[in-house]
Design an enzyme around this catalytic site. Sequence first.
Site, PDB file in Angstrom:
ATOM      1  CE  LYS A   1      41.829  -2.204  26.967  1.00 42.45           C
ATOM      2  NZ  LYS A   1      40.540  -2.034  26.199  1.00 42.45           N
TER       3      LYS A   1
ATOM      4  CD  GLU B   1      35.091 -17.083  19.334  1.00 41.35           C
ATOM      5  OE1 GLU B   1      35.037 -17.668  20.430  1.00 41.35           O
ATOM      6  OE2 GLU B   1      35.912 -16.169  19.087  1.00 41.35           O
TER       7      GLU B   1
ATOM      8  CD  GLU C   1      39.675 -18.550  27.871  1.00 43.76           C
ATOM      9  OE1 GLU C   1      38.549 -18.088  27.586  1.00 43.76           O
ATOM     10  OE2 GLU C   1      39.957 -19.071  28.957  1.00 43.76           O
TER      11      GLU C   1
ATOM     12  CB  CYS D   1      36.009 -18.237  24.925  1.00 42.23           C
ATOM     13  SG  CYS D   1      36.516 -16.515  24.803  1.00 42.23           S
TER      14      CYS D   1
END
Length: 510
Positions: free
Chosen positions: A195, A402, A270, A304
């Site tokens: 996906k 973040e 993650e 990330c």
Amino acid sequence: MTVQSPPPILDRLAELGTGGPPPSIDSIWIDGTARPADGGQTLVVEDPSTESVLANVSRGGAADVDAAAKSARAALDGSWATITPQARGNLLLALAQLIDDNADRLARLETLDVGKPLSQARSDMAGAAATLRYNAGAADKLEGISVPLGPDFVDFTELEPLGVTAHIMPWNYPLGMAMRSLAPALAAGCTAILKPAEQTPLTTLVLAELAVQAGIPAGVVNVVTGLGEEAGAALTEHPSVAGVTFTGSVETGRRVGAAAGGALKPAVLELGGKNPMIVFDDADLERAVESAIDGAFDNCGQVCSSVSRLLLHARIRAPFLERFVERASARRVAAGLDDADLGPLVSAAQHDKVIGHIESAIRDGARLCLGGGRPAGMDKGHFIAPTVFDEVNPSSPIAREETFGPVVTAFGFSDEAEALALANGLPYGLVAGIHTADIDRALRFARGLAAGSVWINGWFIGGVQAPTGGIKDSGFGRERGLAGIHNYLSIKNIGVQFHRQANAGDDASA
């Protein structure tokens, strides 16, 4: 009249960005063929450099996920189960060669879809092929063990495929992230449903097409394009899916993890990072600055594991920042196909989020050293100039959350204890880095850092061989390396008890 089939997906997508009308692509890939979504709905895919429509793709939902799961299950129990591990590895090698053969077209497509500079997209294609080759080599080396239970027993383990696996991918490295989990899953003998992120589905569709060309049986690799709350949620909850791999935000990761846990299936997550680079006063400043520049601005900071916090010893804080700002100001921002240093952010939503962090930092009293908004003259596209803040309020969102853009914050420290408290003071734990000339300090400090990876005197250290993953809010599980393959294996223990025979001197009739 003869009805002609449409050209292969890669051929159709190779025409994107050449001035024609955006095509509509049937992008639900099941059992080796493309089809429209069951409900007929579509999604718009945008070029983030120009904000123009690239293509329309299918918006899949629960019915499409169910069809993909049935296809993957049938392949798992059928054609894929009859292929030897060595043959699986050879098929992965064939797919790697097809990616190499089409690398230029794939890189251009990735650049149009994500916005990243073309040279970075080419590197991503090489990385995807390398990931396939690494896992191909492991496919026939997944060995069980013999367990010593004593003279009356033989006990051993076999490693079996986990089953049908779901791979929910992010938008920053579409093909690379797909391959990071797909390649080990296929090497282990699993089948897969991918996906892709709704913003960046295009190279994943080509991947499914190339898998068939490589000889991988239909149904082994399936793709459902769509929204996370629709297709992604249905994938996580589907009873035929044995395991889930997700890369993305902490918020979404919590939902994926909760759904997988409720269904008693393993998940590899993650999630986000707010990664510190700690620079001590004995560090090689030139080397540390170059490392920080690459770590902060590669892929426009949409990584990330980007450098997002600079923790600088008081004695080198000013000279480091002076050099860092000078180098950052020289980074050229342009459309991805222009192959500058930085492209745009992936979407309007991501652009708005990063601008929001920048504006809140300024309101909270941070000192803006560089950037802070759109580059001059770039009114179209989701561009943000390299941005550097010092004297940041520790409670500001830009200090704690973040950002996922080309934005770096700087903080000072005076000793190791203060540096360690700053580095470990957030709920994230993905990556941390250290620059120092003292190897004793580096290794001692590395052991104290709460992070899944610690990099010393460099950034983005590692590769397909090195396991990566986070702790705390940055997720759990490890990808890449041999550890990544074991995500997709189940251990079966088999024990045999011998029938005890009478000794040769015994009287059998007694």
